[in-house]
Design a protein around this motif. Structure first.
Motif, short mmCIF file in Angstrom:
data_model
loop_
_atom_site.label_atom_id
_atom_site.label_comp_id
_atom_site.label_asym_id
_atom_site.label_seq_id
_atom_site.Cartn_x
_atom_site.Cartn_y
_atom_site.Cartn_z
N ALA A 61 0.84 -1.20 0.00
CA ALA A 61 0.00 0.00 0.00
C ALA A 61 0.88 1.25 0.00
O ALA A 61 2.05 1.21 0.39
N ASP A 62 0.31 2.35 -0.44
CA ASP A 62 1.00 3.63 -0.39
C ASP A 62 1.33 3.98 1.06
O ASP A 62 0.63 3.57 1.99
N VAL A 68 -2.44 4.89 8.01
CA VAL A 68 -3.82 4.64 8.43
C VAL A 68 -3.96 3.23 8.97
O VAL A 68 -4.66 3.00 9.98
N HIS A 69 -3.30 2.26 8.35
CA HIS A 69 -3.34 0.88 8.84
C HIS A 69 -2.81 0.81 10.28
O HIS A 69 -3.38 0.14 11.14
N LEU A 157 -13.62 0.53 5.62
CA LEU A 157 -12.93 1.13 4.48
C LEU A 157 -11.64 0.38 4.16
O LEU A 157 -11.34 0.10 3.00
N VAL A 158 -10.87 0.05 5.20
CA VAL A 158 -9.61 -0.67 5.00
C VAL A 158 -9.86 -2.11 4.57
O VAL A 158 -9.23 -2.62 3.64
N ASN A 198 0.35 -6.20 3.84
CA ASN A 198 -0.13 -5.10 4.67
C ASN A 198 -0.27 -5.54 6.12
O ASN A 198 -0.68 -6.67 6.40
N LEU A 199 0.04 -4.63 7.05
CA LEU A 199 -0.16 -4.90 8.47
C LEU A 199 -1.62 -5.24 8.75
O LEU A 199 -1.94 -6.14 9.53
N SER A 200 -2.54 -4.53 8.11
CA SER A 200 -3.96 -4.77 8.33
C SER A 200 -4.34 -6.19 7.94
O SER A 200 -5.15 -6.83 8.63
N SER A 201 -3.75 -6.72 6.88
CA SER A 201 -4.08 -8.07 6.43
C SER A 201 -3.62 -9.11 7.46
O SER A 201 -4.33 -10.08 7.73
N GLN A 202 -2.44 -8.91 8.01
CA GLN A 202 -1.94 -9.85 9.02
C GLN A 202 -2.82 -9.84 10.27
O GLN A 202 -3.15 -10.90 10.82
N PHE A 203 -3.23 -8.65 10.69
CA PHE A 203 -4.09 -8.55 11.86
C PHE A 203 -5.47 -9.15 11.58
O PHE A 203 -6.01 -9.92 12.39
N PHE A 204 -6.06 -8.80 10.43
CA PHE A 204 -7.37 -9.34 10.08
C PHE A 204 -7.33 -10.86 9.99
O PHE A 204 -8.30 -11.54 10.37
#
Length: 364
Positions: A61-62, A68-69, A157-158, A198-204
């Motif tokens: 991601a940018d 934001v993540h 959104l994420v 992405n950090l968000s993907s690992q957490f999700f």
């Protein structure tokens, strides 16, 4: 600012991070205003392919989106971690590969009474895990604990952002062709799949599989269970009990999560044969580095350019030292390093740069 500093910790020298930092205060203010007035939308992602240990897509991601993540992660992750089982590992503070290996070894010692009693293990892996995650199922799990409307809107959104329509491809077509179609996010329906990287993907992913953890621990009743991302191991004195547990998990995953096990990576064996988990093999009285990891490491050290050897070898020494039986592995690496002109300390734990005069002679 905390989210920004967390984000730049390992990304400060990337192009997008440097561009963002050139006008740091203005960019942070603009990002804050967009988040507050609801106009924030994720930007373009970069997609490339890595080939080790096997070909797979990575989505970056940018930099402003990664900020934001981190903002979202810092806010909502602690409430989820408080309810995760202690045997859920990866992307959790203090629960990396070493934690997972040590915890599995402790469980093995417990069930075998320090290797004096027989026991069996069931090792499973989810098929095409990240690209098969059902985001509608995951959203329900997140909404149960993210009760604040603003934070849930940001989570939505994420989570639901589809990076594919506006992606920047940085992998040639020949490299993209190495990724099997069923393992590519590009070939999944809109409601399935999280971008790897992405950090968000690992957490999700951890939130998604917490459902499995709770089911295995509390419904099936597995006392000795541990999971690292989508790999998990169950220990028991009876292979028949493990076979029954396997059948129950195989039925539960499609019904509850829309996921399935990879049959080619399901293993049911006696514990003394060795459990290959998180890069180590747990055998009686010792943990060894996985042979494939050691073979790849020594080959890369022998072939890489001289300027890269010093930094790489100390990273490898740190990796293999996590195993309790690492002397042979370190000695094998030390032999390669000495042949490249570097010195190694007596304990085979650290390499030293070769003398400057020797560097100049080799360049001539």
């Amino acid at each position: 600012m905390t989210a920004y500093f967390d984000c730049r910790r390992r990304k400060r020298n990337t192009h997008s991070a440097l561009v963002f930092e050139q006008q740091l205060e203005r960019n942070l203010r603009e990002l804050y205003d967009e988040l507050m007035d609801g106009s924030y939308r994720p930007g373009r992602s970069i997609c490339f392919v890595v080939t080790r240990p096997k070909p797979r897509e990575v989505w970056a991601a940018d930099f402003r989106d990664r900020v934001v993540h981190h903002l979202l992660y810092n806010r909502i992750a602690p409430r989820f971690y408080a309810s995760f089982i202690a045997d859920s590992c990866a992307c959790i503070p203090g629960r990396g590969t070493l934690y997972a290996a040590q915890r599995l070894e402790a469980k093995v010692r417990s069930i075998t009474q320090n290797w004096s009693r027989p026991a069996w293990y069931l090792k499973c892996d989810l098929a095409n895990f990240f690209v098969s995650i059902d985001k509608t199922v995951l959203r329900k799990e997140l909404a149960e604990r993210v009760t604040e409307p603003w934070w849930m809107a940001l989570t939505d959104l994420v989570l639901m952002h589809d990076p594919r329509p506006d992606v920047i491809m940085q992998a040639p077509s020949a490299l993209m062709a190495l990724v099997p179609p069923h393992k590519s996010l590009l070939n999944q329906p809109a409601h399935r799949g999280l971008p790897i990287g992405n950090l968000s993907s690992q957490f999700f992913a951890n939130v998604y599989l917490d459902v499995l953890d709770q089911h295995v621990k509390h419904r099936i009743g597995a006392r000795h269970y541990i999971r690292y991302v989508d790999d998990f191991v169950i220990l028991h004195e009876s292979p028949q009990w493990l076979s029954t547990a396997h059948a129950q998990i195989e039925a539960f995953l499609p019904r509850r999560l829309g996921a399935r096990l990879n049959p080619s990576k399901t293993i049911l064996q006696p514990v003394p044969r060795g459990i290959d988990f998180v890069g180590q093999v747990i055998r009686p009285w010792a943990r060894h580095t996985r042979p494939r990891t050691l073979n790849v490491g020594t080959r890369r050290l022998a072939e890489m350019p001289s300027r890269d050897v010093f930094a790489a070898v100390n990273s490898y020494f740190g990796l293999v030292r996590q195993a309790t039986a690492s002397h042979v592995a370190r000695a094998r690496m030390a032999k390669v390093i000495r042949s490249r002109g570097h010195a190694v300390d007596f304990g085979l734990t650290k390499a030293y740069r070769r003398p400057i005069t020797q560097n100049k002679e080799s360049e001539q």
